[in-house]
Scaffold this active site. Structure first.
Site, PDB file in Angstrom:
ATOM      1  N   THR A  10       0.817  -1.216   0.000  1.00  0.00           N
ATOM      2  CA  THR A  10       0.000   0.000   0.000  1.00  0.00           C
ATOM      3  C   THR A  10       0.850   1.265   0.000  1.00  0.00           C
ATOM      4  O   THR A  10       0.676   2.152  -0.844  1.00  0.00           O
ATOM      5  CB  THR A  10      -0.929   0.005   1.223  1.00  0.00           C
ATOM      6  OG1 THR A  10      -1.766  -1.151   1.180  1.00  0.00           O
ATOM      7  CG2 THR A  10      -1.801   1.249   1.234  1.00  0.00           C
ATOM      8  N   ASP A 189       0.530  -1.290  18.507  1.00  0.00           N
ATOM      9  CA  ASP A 189       0.872  -0.313  17.471  1.00  0.00           C
ATOM     10  C   ASP A 189       1.186   1.039  18.108  1.00  0.00           C
ATOM     11  O   ASP A 189       2.168   1.697  17.745  1.00  0.00           O
ATOM     12  CB  ASP A 189      -0.297  -0.178  16.487  1.00  0.00           C
ATOM     13  CG  ASP A 189      -0.073   0.905  15.453  1.00  0.00           C
ATOM     14  OD1 ASP A 189       0.753   0.700  14.543  1.00  0.00           O
ATOM     15  OD2 ASP A 189      -0.715   1.971  15.568  1.00  0.00           O
ATOM     16  N   LYS A 193       4.822   3.619  18.419  1.00  0.00           N
ATOM     17  CA  LYS A 193       4.786   5.048  18.081  1.00  0.00           C
ATOM     18  C   LYS A 193       5.109   5.922  19.285  1.00  0.00           C
ATOM     19  O   LYS A 193       5.787   6.948  19.145  1.00  0.00           O
ATOM     20  CB  LYS A 193       3.408   5.399  17.514  1.00  0.00           C
ATOM     21  CG  LYS A 193       3.087   4.678  16.209  1.00  0.00           C
ATOM     22  CD  LYS A 193       1.645   4.890  15.799  1.00  0.00           C
ATOM     23  CE  LYS A 193       1.326   4.145  14.515  1.00  0.00           C
ATOM     24  NZ  LYS A 193      -0.099   4.275  14.128  1.00  0.00           N
TER      25      LYS A 193
END
Length: 395
Positions: A10, A189, A193
């Site tokens: 993507t 996730d 970060k």
């Protein structure tokens, strides 16, 4: 400038499309010369190769864009690219959170750049503005909705009243969530970060690990959402860190906000990231945190910063700040069928109703440890952080 793209999913195709279109005078000077793909993939573009040495050992390649994901071989390829005198841009939050110090040092040793804007909050210029703030200020806190999938799920549950499982399926059908959604709904996730963000902000070297307080939204129910609605509060899955003197904390957890707060207005799959600096005060950024073109846009912006020789703000010597997961005291609403007093001091517990209890003035780290034990007895238990000025709504 010749660009090699490692990975053509993507984000990789988005980077390719932006550079190929060359819509501005800046991007017109960029060329994709190589695209690294799997051996089994049909090579339907002339730039494609399955031989990594065609890129890493090629003196004509100026910048390597790593958008493969995962740890290996991404870690190995990034290192070899830097060691061979190539600038590297990566959107791979997992490998950066684990090896950021090694990448930065290797880049410095070889007089090249390592950029990773797209690894946190997608198309939002978060890393760049965090670094700009650090040129003047000490950053005292970082907070954000760093995962668009979890935000979409919570927002749609509030809007529709549908159960978690139904909205998760919708997120998967829309391509927001993977077949295995664990990274999004369990907070991992966000963990990557947040580590990248506060390691920059505080000049530290904390890596994701099971010891860090992280509690996701896997167990949230439509009944929970309805109850929060009755309280006039909105739940968001947050990553947060606060600095005080020579310590800082870290926590990922569902958090309740009232409608007057910015976080409560971040809808759908959008992200929100904020910092607090000595002179700038609170500074927040909202936008698309993932997706083909938002993330690819951030990658290409990094490439253009390399072209413009934009300096980084990453000091070589690490700070002496210490992680203290119990730095902040806060209040929590807990839903469980187990006896909460087995895990939390009974003097801190106030019964709200037959379903929820309020735990007052609890250090975040200790609360997360208590929930880890509680989940062994009640695997459907759920907790949410509630601000002190909002807890009167439940009493």
């Amino acid at each position: 400038m010749n660009i090699a793209i490692l990975g053509f999913g993507t984000v990789g195709t988005g980077v390719y499309d932006i550079i190929k279109k060359g819509n501005t005078t800046h991007t017109q000077n960029l060329t994709v010369s190589h695209i690294f793909v799997r051996e089994t993939r049909t090579k339907d573009l002339p730039e494609m190769t399955a031989n990594i040495d065609d890129i890493l050992l090629n003196d004509d390649v100026d910048v390597v864009v790593e958008v493969m994901g995962g740890i290996e071989p991404a870690h190995d390829y990034i290192l070899k690219a830097l060691q061979n005198g190539k600038h590297v841009v990566s959107a791979n939050k997992a490998v950066i959170a684990k090896y950021m110090d090694e990448f930065v040092k290797t880049a410095q040793d070889n007089n090249v750049d390592f950029y990773f804007e797209s690894s946190v909050a997608g198309g939002i210029p978060w890393i760049k503005n965090l670094e700009r703030s650090l040129r003047i200020d000490n950053v005292s806190s970082i907070s954000g909705i760093f995962n668009g999938t979890s935000n979409f799920i919570l927002d749609q549950m509030k809007k529709t009243g549908q159960p978690f499982a139904d909205i998760l399926k919708e997120a998967q059908d829309l391509g927001y969530a993977e077949a295995d959604p664990s990274a999004d709904i369990d907070g991992y996730d966000i963990e990557n970060k947040l580590c990248i963000s506060f390691n920059l902000a505080y000049n530290t070297s904390i890596k994701p690990s099971a010891e860090l307080p992280c509690f996701g939204i896997r167990n949230i129910t439509d009944q929970d959402i309805n109850y929060f609605n009755e309280l006039g509060l909105i739940v968001k899955l947050m990553g947060k860190s606060r600095r005080a003197q020579n310590e800082f904390d870290y926590v990922i957890e569902p958090t309740l906000y009232n409608p007057s707060q910015v976080e409560s207005s971040i809808n759908d799959n959008f992200n929100y990231a904020s910092l607090n600096g000595d002179t700038i005060g609170e500074l927040g950024f909202m936008g698309q945190g993932a997706g083909k073109f938002p993330t690819a846009n951030a990658v290409v912006q990094d490439i253009l910063d390399i072209v413009d020789q934009t300096p980084r703000v990453i000091p070589a010597e690490k700070s002496t700040l210490k992680l203290n997961t119990n730095l902040s005291l806060t209040d929590y609403l807990v839903r469980t069928s187990a006896d909460l007093s087995q895990y939390v001091n009974s003097s801190q517990i106030k019964a709200v109703n037959n379903i929820y209890s309020l735990v007052e003035s609890m250090p975040a780290g200790k609360m997360h440890q208590a929930m880890a034990q509680l989940l062994k007895e009640d695997n459907q238990a759920f907790m949410v952080n509630i601000a002190a000025n909002d807890k009167e709504r439940v009493l």
